[in-house]
Scaffold this active site. Structure first.
Site, PDB file in Angstrom:
ATOM      1  N   HIS A   1      94.509  53.982  14.087  1.00 19.67           N
ATOM      2  CA  HIS A   1      95.410  52.718  13.950  1.00 19.67           C
ATOM      3  C   HIS A   1      96.075  53.036  12.561  1.00 19.67           C
ATOM      4  O   HIS A   1      96.762  52.260  12.288  1.00 19.67           O
ATOM      5  CB  HIS A   1      94.336  51.739  13.385  1.00 19.67           C
ATOM      6  CG  HIS A   1      93.576  51.022  14.676  1.00 19.67           C
ATOM      7  ND1 HIS A   1      93.905  50.194  15.538  1.00 19.67           N
ATOM      8  CD2 HIS A   1      92.466  51.527  15.147  1.00 19.67           C
ATOM      9  CE1 HIS A   1      93.261  49.844  16.286  1.00 19.67           C
ATOM     10  NE2 HIS A   1      92.200  50.642  16.268  1.00 19.67           N
TER      11      HIS A   1
ATOM     12  N   LYS B   1     101.220  38.773   6.718  1.00 20.42           N
ATOM     13  CA  LYS B   1     100.557  39.943   6.873  1.00 20.42           C
ATOM     14  C   LYS B   1     100.048  40.434   5.547  1.00 20.42           C
ATOM     15  O   LYS B   1     100.112  39.827   4.529  1.00 20.42           O
ATOM     16  CB  LYS B   1     101.270  41.104   7.586  1.00 20.42           C
ATOM     17  CG  LYS B   1     102.685  41.323   6.798  1.00 20.42           C
ATOM     18  CD  LYS B   1     103.543  42.352   7.287  1.00 20.42           C
ATOM     19  CE  LYS B   1     104.455  41.753   8.632  1.00 20.42           C
ATOM     20  NZ  LYS B   1     104.366  42.508   9.615  1.00 20.42           N
ATOM     21  N   ARG B   2      98.894  41.586   5.688  1.00 23.86           N
ATOM     22  CA  ARG B   2      98.548  42.212   4.407  1.00 23.86           C
ATOM     23  C   ARG B   2      99.719  42.502   3.480  1.00 23.86           C
ATOM     24  O   ARG B   2     100.811  42.942   3.982  1.00 23.86           O
ATOM     25  CB  ARG B   2      97.701  43.293   4.694  1.00 23.86           C
ATOM     26  CG  ARG B   2      96.361  43.016   5.298  1.00 23.86           C
ATOM     27  CD  ARG B   2      95.593  42.116   4.504  1.00 23.86           C
ATOM     28  NE  ARG B   2      95.092  43.045   3.093  1.00 23.86           N
ATOM     29  CZ  ARG B   2      93.616  43.429   2.880  1.00 23.86           C
ATOM     30  NH1 ARG B   2      92.758  42.794   3.700  1.00 23.86           N
ATOM     31  NH2 ARG B   2      93.168  43.990   1.933  1.00 23.86           N
TER      32      ARG B   2
ATOM     33  N   LYS C   1     104.970  47.575   3.974  1.00 28.05           N
ATOM     34  CA  LYS C   1     105.254  46.412   4.969  1.00 28.05           C
ATOM     35  C   LYS C   1     106.569  45.586   4.510  1.00 28.05           C
ATOM     36  O   LYS C   1     107.048  44.915   4.856  1.00 28.05           O
ATOM     37  CB  LYS C   1     104.278  45.280   5.081  1.00 28.05           C
ATOM     38  CG  LYS C   1     102.973  46.057   5.820  1.00 28.05           C
ATOM     39  CD  LYS C   1     101.795  45.022   5.929  1.00 28.05           C
ATOM     40  CE  LYS C   1     100.637  45.857   6.497  1.00 28.05           C
ATOM     41  NZ  LYS C   1     100.846  45.901   8.141  1.00 28.05           N
TER      42      LYS C   1
ATOM     43  N   THR D   1     100.728  43.507  15.190  1.00 29.86           N
ATOM     44  CA  THR D   1     100.379  42.664  16.377  1.00 29.86           C
ATOM     45  C   THR D   1     101.032  41.201  15.850  1.00 29.86           C
ATOM     46  O   THR D   1     101.156  40.408  16.820  1.00 29.86           O
ATOM     47  CB  THR D   1      99.038  42.659  16.419  1.00 29.86           C
ATOM     48  OG1 THR D   1      98.213  42.354  15.377  1.00 29.86           O
ATOM     49  CG2 THR D   1      98.405  43.810  17.332  1.00 29.86           C
TER      50      THR D   1
ATOM     51  N   LYS E   1     102.941  37.829  18.322  1.00 26.40           N
ATOM     52  CA  LYS E   1     102.480  36.488  18.241  1.00 26.40           C
ATOM     53  C   LYS E   1     103.626  35.734  18.143  1.00 26.40           C
ATOM     54  O   LYS E   1     103.800  34.587  18.755  1.00 26.40           O
ATOM     55  CB  LYS E   1     101.302  36.285  17.054  1.00 26.40           C
ATOM     56  CG  LYS E   1      99.940  37.024  17.386  1.00 26.40           C
ATOM     57  CD  LYS E   1      99.081  37.156  16.080  1.00 26.40           C
ATOM     58  CE  LYS E   1      98.033  38.149  16.326  1.00 26.40           C
ATOM     59  NZ  LYS E   1      97.451  38.686  15.059  1.00 26.40           N
TER      60      LYS E   1
HETATM   61  C1  26V Z   1      91.095  51.727   6.727  1.00 23.61           C
HETATM   62  C2  26V Z   1      90.057  51.716   5.647  1.00 23.61           C
HETATM   63  C3  26V Z   1      89.751  52.553   4.860  1.00 23.61           C
HETATM   64  C4  26V Z   1      88.608  52.638   4.196  1.00 23.61           C
HETATM   65  C5  26V Z   1      88.278  51.430   3.529  1.00 23.61           C
HETATM   66  C6  26V Z   1      88.263  50.303   4.565  1.00 23.61           C
HETATM   67  C7  26V Z   1      89.224  50.439   5.719  1.00 23.61           C
HETATM   68  C8  26V Z   1      89.416  49.251   6.461  1.00 23.61           C
HETATM   69  C9  26V Z   1      90.550  49.686   7.296  1.00 23.61           C
HETATM   70  C10 26V Z   1      91.192  50.732   7.531  1.00 23.61           C
HETATM   71  C11 26V Z   1      92.225  50.935   8.491  1.00 23.61           C
HETATM   72  C12 26V Z   1      93.345  49.800   8.454  1.00 23.61           C
HETATM   73  C13 26V Z   1      94.041  50.443   9.738  1.00 23.61           C
HETATM   74  C14 26V Z   1      94.604  48.984  10.140  1.00 23.61           C
HETATM   75  O1  26V Z   1      94.539  47.991  10.061  1.00 23.61           O
HETATM   76  N1  26V Z   1      95.758  49.657  11.145  1.00 23.61           N
HETATM   77  C15 26V Z   1      96.501  48.436  11.797  1.00 23.61           C
HETATM   78  O2  26V Z   1      96.020  48.392  13.099  1.00 23.61           O
HETATM   79  C16 26V Z   1      96.627  47.380  13.906  1.00 23.61           C
HETATM   80  C17 26V Z   1      95.767  47.309  15.002  1.00 23.61           C
HETATM   81  O3  26V Z   1      96.091  48.591  15.864  1.00 23.61           O
HETATM   82  C18 26V Z   1      98.173  47.770  13.848  1.00 23.61           C
HETATM   83  O4  26V Z   1      98.664  46.784  14.720  1.00 23.61           O
HETATM   84  C19 26V Z   1      98.902  47.886  12.534  1.00 23.61           C
HETATM   85  O5  26V Z   1     100.075  48.123  12.663  1.00 23.61           O
HETATM   86  C20 26V Z   1      97.896  48.769  11.775  1.00 23.61           C
HETATM   87  O6  26V Z   1      98.549  49.032  10.108  1.00 23.61           O
END
Ligand code: 26V
Length: 825
Positions: free
Chosen positions: A370, A561-562, A567, A669, A673
């Site tokens: 992701h 968004k975050r 972003k 995503t 929406k």
């Molecule tokens: C990474 C980490 C690193 C360790 C600490 C906790 C943590 C939690 C989550 C993540 C991964 C985040 C990646 C993420 O949310 N990616 C998003 O995924 C969406 C669904 O595929 C996508 O639409 C977004 O563009 C993408 O940023």
């Protein structure tokens, strides 16, 4: 052979009646007998609990039938492993999917209770950070809707994502308490509890036949207890289970200590165990590398794997059929340790040969990436893994040895390529790379948009892709149209039904039928009226929460968004300041009134993200209170962004901001929406925007900015952005005003470093995309002034959203990754 005979046709009671009278009687009954409250004194939360219990009852019979059917038919099951499920509220979703909204509304009305009030009282299940967690929630709903036998596995965090409040414009984080009033949706399954081990050592054991097995003897144990929540699909197609694990001590009280008078010490183990599932990690872009996080990952992976293997053995009696009957999907690398855990279960616990086990295991696992952000790619110090999971570390070394031998012998890889594909990163202290582990342990590795998948092949996984060229594939993300159109925008849903008939509710591609009405003035004005109503609702929310008055006639320009530098909320707010300067310099022009709406959380440790929130609030204070602006521009930062707030904002948006630096947003995503709800996108050629551009047509989307290749080129040349700033007097003026403290007179240097970064390296291309962004915004203004054109574009966005339904995404996963048959829509 199955270990126990399974009875598929045990008697069940008649399904619960669905008439208003029956529902009304049951809500009352539940209130008195389950919640224990006299209706005369019942509080709103009591009515909510009673209503959820009555709705839940009407899902139970389908839940049991779904489960029985899978046992009866021996269909393959899909297990979706995710550390995050960002579900939001469940009651309206469940009621809507089983067609109960109106009867429940009427039943409650007869009891003098307003359904809308109860809906708003339900806490959000915020067990996720952002896109990845929300995608998991959309997928669960779609898997039920397209009738795939599936389980979601995750963690039952006591505290979901923190609550965000503002203190003088700064984000402050408060604990989130979604379980404070209990959770009527969940069923605790004490009988489904598994022991999870940590630490200890590995002991070689010689079996009677002379073979040597490795046996892991952990020195620390705790229990994983299952909590099940039903997830009902559209029209009750199927009900699947979301199984969340809670950590509990094996000995809740250490009796020795208790009896010796050490009452607090006696509870130590309990507190230590429960810590594992207490809180969701609130960072989504930097791998924190903390031990507790690794414990969470192994805890839920091990519990899920034990549960999957137990269920499989119970039904089929042998492990050789695993890949035929089981697909396990890894939502990012967070559950990637599952690969080593399954190998341990197969080889150590069940005596399979390594090579056979590896084949079965790879047949079972699929992995979705992701993000390509280097700082978000997980890796764990070898020393930490060795201490916490010594047997898994051995298994990882063995997997690595085989992969590297294959790379060297078969593919003739160079040393540099070997280093790239190795599961062990040797560049700093030695670390295990979870992306590499997930890749080599899976038969399928997918990205989440066409562009992202290509970039995966070119960057982080380039050499692994050369070694195993048939594994990487694309599955462009989607959203569930039930929550993100039908439920959050009932007026638009009704309008569309009246125009093209209700069949689109079951086949979202039929929305294309709206194309034929896009230029029809009467449909346009109805479409615009629905938008206006949604904007009035949002304007009221803004007034109630923030005390800011915004006009629903203004263009609602939304970025939610975050908060992250890639972003580019910073680009957006800089443009707001530029517009502010222009409005004051040229008051005579025909300005389009705009409301810039922001919402989103920053990771608590991400300083620049928090500073950007403060900047938005500082800018808002100045602009909103300057009489020279004459209300032509308002800036609003809505605190505590979550799924429920999105459900109000999205239907009210005119303009959707999807402006990430090209190559950095894996998919997005939120963009989908907004599209569903008839907003026009202003965006870069990034993530799924590229496919939106294709689906809706270039004339119905506003694209600007550098492409991925151009960004890469500029970065490779270490080109200094000063030229871009010097060439743009507008930008220069804005940057100087922000950096010199015009918006922060109480602390004039507050933004000096943030803005300095744009002069320095401008990694995210804010300065170099600025002029193109301003021009694109001017184009938006011009379209807005041509109402017929705007409305036609908005309608066409809704018309072409079908591709972005998560039903489509899930069907592709089922057919192309999981090997599960699906009915076409
Ligand atoms: C990474 C980490 C690193 C360790 C600490 C906790 C943590 C939690 C989550 C993540 C991964 C985040 C990646 C993420 O949310 N990616 C998003 O995924 C969406 C669904 O595929 C996508 O639409 C977004 O563009 C993408 O940023």
């Amino acid at each position: 052979m199955p270990q126990q005979p399974i009875v598929y046709d045990a008697p069940t009671p008649e399904p619960r009646a669905r008439t208003v009278e029956a529902i009304q009687a049951e809500i009352l009954e539940r209130l008195i007998y389950s919640v224990g409250k006299d209706p005369i004194v019942a509080r709103p939360h009591d009515w909510l609990a009673a209503t959820i219990l009555a709705v839940r009852d009407r899902v139970m019979d389908r839940w049991m039938e779904s489960s029985r059917e899978t046992w009866r038919t021996s269909h393959k099951r899909v297990y979706y492993l995710s550390l995050e499920f960002l579900i939001g509220r469940l009651m309206r979703d469940a009621m809507s999917n089983v067609g109960l909204i109106e009867p429940v509304r009427d039943a409650l009305k007869n009891l003098n209770v307003d359904l809308g009030d109860l809906i708003n009282l339900e806490p959000d299940a915020a067990l996720g950070n952002g896109g990845l967690g929300r995608l998991a929630a959309c997928f669960l709903e779609s898997m039920s809707s397209v009738k795939i036998p599936a389980y979601g596995y995750g963690i039952r965090y006591v505290h979901g994502l923190f609550r965000q409040e503002m203190s003088e414009g700064w984000q402050v984080e408060l604990p989130e308490e979604w379980l404070a009033h209990g959770n009527p949706w969940e069923f605790e399954r004490r009988e489904s509890a598994y022991e999870i081990g940590f630490g200890g050592h590995v002991e070689p054991v010689t079996d009677p036949d002379g073979t040597v097995r490795q046996e892991w003897r952990p020195n620390d144990h705790l229990l994983a207890v299952a909590y099940d929540t039903p997830i009902v699909g559209w029209r009750g197609a199927r009900v699947n289970t979301l199984r969340l694990w809670s950590a509990q001590p094996i000995d809740p009280i250490l009796l020795d200590k208790f009896n010796s008078g050490d009452h607090i010490g006696a509870l130590e183990e309990s507190a230590r165990a429960e810590a594992i599932t207490r809180v969701l990690y609130p960072a989504d872009s930097t791998a924190a590398g903390q031990e507790l996080r690794l414990r969470q990952e192994f805890f839920f992976s091990s519990a899920s794997l034990q549960d999957i293997v137990r269920r499989h053995l119970q039904q089929y009696g042998d492990l050789g059929s695993l890949p035929d009957k089981v697909a396990i999907h890894l939502n990012d690398t967070h559950p990637a340790i599952s690969i080593a855990e399954l190998m341990r279960i197969l080889v150590d616990d069940n005596g399979l040969k390594w090579a056979d086990a590896w084949k079965l295991s790879r047949g079972v696992f699929g992995y979705t990436n992701h993000t390509l952000l280097p700082e978000a790619l997980e890796s764990w110090p070898v020393a930490l893994l060795e201490r916490l999971l010594p047997r898994h570390m051995q298994i990882i070394y063995q997997i690595n040895a085989e992969v590297l031998t294959d790379a060297r012998v078969r593919a003739k890889f160079t040393d540099a390529q070997i280093a790239n594909v190795s599961l062990i990163d040797e560049s700093g202290g030695r670390r295990v790379r979870m992306g590499q582990l997930a890749f080599v342990g899976s038969h399928s590795i997918n990205g989440v948009s066409a562009l992202h998948t290509e970039l995966m092949k070119q960057t982080v996984f380039s050499d692994l892709h050369k070694l195993y060229p048939d594994r990487i594939n694309n599955k462009t993300n989607g959203i569930t149209p039930r929550r993100w159109l039908m439920q959050c925008n009932p007026d638009l849903t009704k309008l569309i039904s009246e125009r093209i008939g209700p069949d689109f509710l079951d086949d979202i591609d039929l929305l294309k039928g709206l194309d034929a009405h896009a230029d029809d003035p009467s449909f346009q004005s109805q479409f615009a009226a629905v938008k206006q109503g949604n904007k009035e609702r949002l304007a009221k929310l803004i007034k109630d929460r923030m005390g800011i008055v915004v006009s629903p006639n203004a263009l609602f320009d939304v970025q939610i968004k975050r908060i992250h530098e890639y972003k580019r909320q910073l680009l957006n707010i800089i443009q707001a300041v530029a517009l502010y300067d222009e409005i004051r310099a040229h008051p005579e022009r025909d300005w389009v009134p705009r409301v810039k709406i922001f919402a989103g959380k920053a990771a608590p440790g991400y300083w620049n993200a928090k500073l950007i929130i403060k900047l938005i609030n500082d800018v808002a204070k100045v602009i909103n209170n300057d009489p020279a602006v004459r209300g032509l521009l308002k800036v609003v930062f809505l605190p505590n962004y979550n799924v429920s707030l999105a459900e109000v904002i999205v239907p009210a948006a005119d303009l959707s901001e999807q402006i990430s630096t090209a190559g950095m947003e894996a998919s997005g995503t939120g963009n989908m929406k907004f599209m569903a709800n008839g907003a026009i996108t202003i965006g870069t050629m990034d993530g799924a925007n590229v496919e939106m551009h294709k689906e809706v047509g270039a004339e119905n989307i506003v694209i600007f900015g550098l492409t991925t290749e151009e960004v890469n080129e500029k970065r490779a040349k270490s080109e200094v952005p000063r030229a871009a700033i010097d060439a743009s007097p507008r930008l220069k003026e804005v940057l100087e005003s922000i950096a010199s403290g015009v918006f922060s007179p109480d602390d004039p240097h507050r933004y000096r470093d943030l803005i300095g970064g744009l002069y320095d390296h401008d990694w995210f291309m804010v300065a170099r995309d600025f002029d193109a962004y301003v021009a694109a915004q001017a184009q938006v203004d011009a379209i807005w002034l041509d109402k017929r054109r705007w409305n036609a574009m908005a309608i066409r966005n809704t018309a072409h959203v079908g591709f972005f339904s998560s039903d489509r995404t899930i069907r592709q996963y089922a057919q192309e990754i999981w090997g599960v048959p699906v009915a076409s829509s």
